[in-house]
Write a protein that holds these residues in place. Structure first.
Motif, PDB file in Angstrom:
ATOM      1  N   GLY A 268       6.339  12.395 -20.083  1.00  0.00           N
ATOM      2  CA  GLY A 268       7.577  12.835 -20.726  1.00  0.00           C
ATOM      3  C   GLY A 268       8.299  11.695 -21.439  1.00  0.00           C
ATOM      4  O   GLY A 268       8.050  10.517 -21.191  1.00  0.00           O
ATOM      5  N   HIS A 269       9.204  12.081 -22.321  1.00  0.00           N
ATOM      6  CA  HIS A 269       9.909  11.086 -23.140  1.00  0.00           C
ATOM      7  C   HIS A 269      10.876  10.236 -22.324  1.00  0.00           C
ATOM      8  O   HIS A 269      11.168   9.102 -22.699  1.00  0.00           O
ATOM      9  CB  HIS A 269      10.651  11.788 -24.287  1.00  0.00           C
ATOM     10  CG  HIS A 269       9.726  12.306 -25.346  1.00  0.00           C
ATOM     11  ND1 HIS A 269       9.204  11.504 -26.339  1.00  0.00           N
ATOM     12  CD2 HIS A 269       9.193  13.547 -25.551  1.00  0.00           C
ATOM     13  CE1 HIS A 269       8.409  12.223 -27.131  1.00  0.00           C
ATOM     14  NE2 HIS A 269       8.386  13.465 -26.670  1.00  0.00           N
ATOM     15  N   ILE A 270      11.367  10.777 -21.219  1.00  0.00           N
ATOM     16  CA  ILE A 270      12.261   9.976 -20.379  1.00  0.00           C
ATOM     17  C   ILE A 270      11.511   8.790 -19.790  1.00  0.00           C
ATOM     18  O   ILE A 270      12.028   7.664 -19.748  1.00  0.00           O
ATOM     19  CB  ILE A 270      12.862  10.840 -19.253  1.00  0.00           C
ATOM     20  CG1 ILE A 270      13.782  11.905 -19.853  1.00  0.00           C
ATOM     21  CG2 ILE A 270      13.625   9.972 -18.247  1.00  0.00           C
ATOM     22  CD1 ILE A 270      14.404  12.837 -18.831  1.00  0.00           C
ATOM     23  N   ALA A 271      10.269   9.028 -19.371  1.00  0.00           N
ATOM     24  CA  ALA A 271       9.448   7.932 -18.856  1.00  0.00           C
ATOM     25  C   ALA A 271       9.159   6.918 -19.959  1.00  0.00           C
ATOM     26  O   ALA A 271       9.155   5.706 -19.728  1.00  0.00           O
ATOM     27  CB  ALA A 271       8.140   8.482 -18.282  1.00  0.00           C
ATOM     28  N   GLY A 272       8.916   7.437 -21.177  1.00  0.00           N
ATOM     29  CA  GLY A 272       8.693   6.532 -22.301  1.00  0.00           C
ATOM     30  C   GLY A 272       9.913   5.681 -22.592  1.00  0.00           C
ATOM     31  O   GLY A 272       9.807   4.475 -22.865  1.00  0.00           O
ATOM     32  N   ASP A 273      11.104   6.289 -22.499  1.00  0.00           N
ATOM     33  CA  ASP A 273      12.336   5.535 -22.715  1.00  0.00           C
ATOM     34  C   ASP A 273      12.503   4.450 -21.649  1.00  0.00           C
ATOM     35  O   ASP A 273      12.937   3.333 -21.947  1.00  0.00           O
ATOM     36  CB  ASP A 273      13.539   6.477 -22.701  1.00  0.00           C
ATOM     37  CG  ASP A 273      13.608   7.355 -23.951  1.00  0.00           C
ATOM     38  OD1 ASP A 273      12.889   7.044 -24.920  1.00  0.00           O
ATOM     39  OD2 ASP A 273      14.379   8.327 -23.956  1.00  0.00           O
ATOM     40  N   ARG A 274      12.175   4.797 -20.398  1.00  0.00           N
ATOM     41  CA  ARG A 274      12.280   3.798 -19.325  1.00  0.00           C
ATOM     42  C   ARG A 274      11.366   2.612 -19.590  1.00  0.00           C
ATOM     43  O   ARG A 274      11.705   1.460 -19.297  1.00  0.00           O
ATOM     44  CB  ARG A 274      11.940   4.428 -17.975  1.00  0.00           C
ATOM     45  CG  ARG A 274      13.035   5.289 -17.390  1.00  0.00           C
ATOM     46  CD  ARG A 274      12.882   5.435 -15.883  1.00  0.00           C
ATOM     47  NE  ARG A 274      11.584   5.968 -15.518  1.00  0.00           N
ATOM     48  CZ  ARG A 274      11.317   7.256 -15.342  1.00  0.00           C
ATOM     49  NH1 ARG A 274      12.289   8.143 -15.486  1.00  0.00           N
ATOM     50  NH2 ARG A 274      10.115   7.670 -15.004  1.00  0.00           N
ATOM     51  N   LEU A 275      10.221   2.879 -20.166  1.00  0.00           N
ATOM     52  CA  LEU A 275       9.264   1.817 -20.472  1.00  0.00           C
ATOM     53  C   LEU A 275       9.806   0.908 -21.577  1.00  0.00           C
ATOM     54  O   LEU A 275       9.688  -0.319 -21.501  1.00  0.00           O
ATOM     55  CB  LEU A 275       7.931   2.436 -20.908  1.00  0.00           C
ATOM     56  CG  LEU A 275       6.672   1.576 -20.739  1.00  0.00           C
ATOM     57  CD1 LEU A 275       6.469   1.205 -19.282  1.00  0.00           C
ATOM     58  CD2 LEU A 275       5.460   2.317 -21.274  1.00  0.00           C
TER      59      LEU A 275
END
Length: 388
Positions: A268-275
């Motif tokens: 998901g994009h939230i995980a991508g943002d965290r990265l």
């Protein structure tokens, strides 16, 4: 209309009420808490000045003791506003001022009562005002024009009350609080009206500057990672390039996340943002002094390194790659490793533009991607310039 004390008090009431309303309206658009405290201060002056008129009909406790007490409270609100604005805290010892003011009720009635009341009132107001002025001292960083103006207006206002306290106890000075008798009281009413205007305008200018500064800061930052955006980097790169010389080479590191799309697709994009946030924090942690970091967009980042060498560039790039790979492996596991590819360019002459430098870094990044990703490729242009 003669400017007798009741008239001056009426003018003060109108000015203080207008200042309170003005600052409250400003707060609705700025949402700066200090504005509410300053507005409360002027509202308190409005109430206190209104009550001061009651001494004319014989209500001396309300018209003198209570009204002057509200003047002290109003300056307490001014100090609290400055504390909130400067993010300082105040010792609880300042609450002793409340006890001092209540102790005035124990004073015996007599010809010296007005002098003691005026002296204590003036000293308490001066103490609060001068403290607020001191808190606005730069302390190593520049202040806005509004904050400097507010500082000096409060300083002059506080010193006036110090002088007022000294004159109050001078032999032969005529002071009668019940009838507004005495030149010092009349001068104080005029000074108070002028101070209201100057303090209110200075307070508004101070907060407006902070708001504009905050807007400018937000405009220069990437909203997700808080690194500089490309536009801000271009502005700062101009100054950065001026310091580049054969004695102090610069370096550009263009950083791209390998297989980043897999993270968004699987986690998901939230995980991508965290990265992306994690990478930006790693970059900030290793960034040397006088260097710059920015997010160009998507999963592409750039570092401008000052006083660089090929060894430092490779060491910094390798450190970022190792830390990032470990973090990605633990938090967002994917079939293919999520790593960093880095294209670096070492130079000892100011480039034609940041765009041209990024284009050169992009060629090195492409080479890193083509060679299997998870690597750093460095083009050392200092060797080329030294051999020409």
């Amino acid at each position: 209309m003669a400017l007798d004390p009741p008239t001056m008090l009426t003018i003060t009431i109108a000015l203080a009420a207008a200042a309170a309303l003005y600052l409250a309206i400003e707060w609705r658009s700025v949402r700066e808490p200090s504005l509410l405290l300053w507005s409360a201060g002027f509202a308190t002056i409005t109430v206190g000045s209104t009550l001061a008129l009651l001494r004319g009909i014989g209500l001396l406790l309300i018209g003198i003791w209570f009204a002057n007490g509200l003047l002290v409270v109003a300056h307490g609100f001014f100090l609290l506003g400055v504390l909130r604005f400067t993010q300082h805290r105040l010792s609880r010892a300042w609450l002793l001022m409340v006890g001092v003011w209540f102790a005035l009720l124990l004073l015996p009635a007599g010809p010296e009562w007005s002098k003691v009341m005026l002296m204590v009132n003036s000293l308490l107001v001066a103490l609060l005002t001068l403290k607020a002025s001191f808190l606005l001292k730069p302390h190593g960083r520049s202040l806005s024009v509004g904050a400097v103006q507010l500082r000096y207006v409060l300083l002059i206002h506080g010193l006036f009350y110090v002088a007022k306290a000294i004159i109050a106890i001078a032999p032969g000075t005529l002071i009668d609080l019940a009838t507004f008798g005495g030149l010092i009281i009349q001068v104080s009413l005029v000074e108070g009206a002028m101070a209201i205007i100057l303090i209110a305008l200075s307070m508004t200018g101070t907060v407006r500057y902070r708001r504009e500064e905050r807007i400018a800061r937000l405009a220069a930052r990437d909203p997700l990672t808080a690194l500089y955006n490309r536009r801000a980097l271009e502005v700062r790169a101009t100054h950065f390039f001026k310091e580049v010389s054969p004695a102090r080479p610069g370096a550009l590191l263009l950083i791209d996340i390998d297989n980043f799309k897999l993270v968004n697709d699987l986690h998901g994009h939230i995980a991508g943002d965290r990265l992306l946030i994690a990478l930006s924090e790693m970059m900030r942690a290793v960034l040397p002094e006088r260097s710059l970091a920015a997010r160009l967009g998507g999963d592409e980042f750039v570092i401008l390194l000052s006083a660089a060498t090929s060894e430092r560039v490779v060491a910094l790039g390798s450190q970022l790659r190792e830390q990032f790979q470990q973090f990605a492996l633990q938090t967002v596991p994917t079939p293919q490793a999520v790593t960093l590819s880095i294209g670096a360019n070492l130079f000892d002459q100011p480039p034609a533009s940041l765009a041209a430098l990024i284009e050169q870094g992009d060629l090195a990044l492409y080479q890193s991607k083509r060679d299997g990703r998870d690597s750093i490729r460095l083009v050392d242009r200092t060797l080329v310039s030294s051999g020409s």
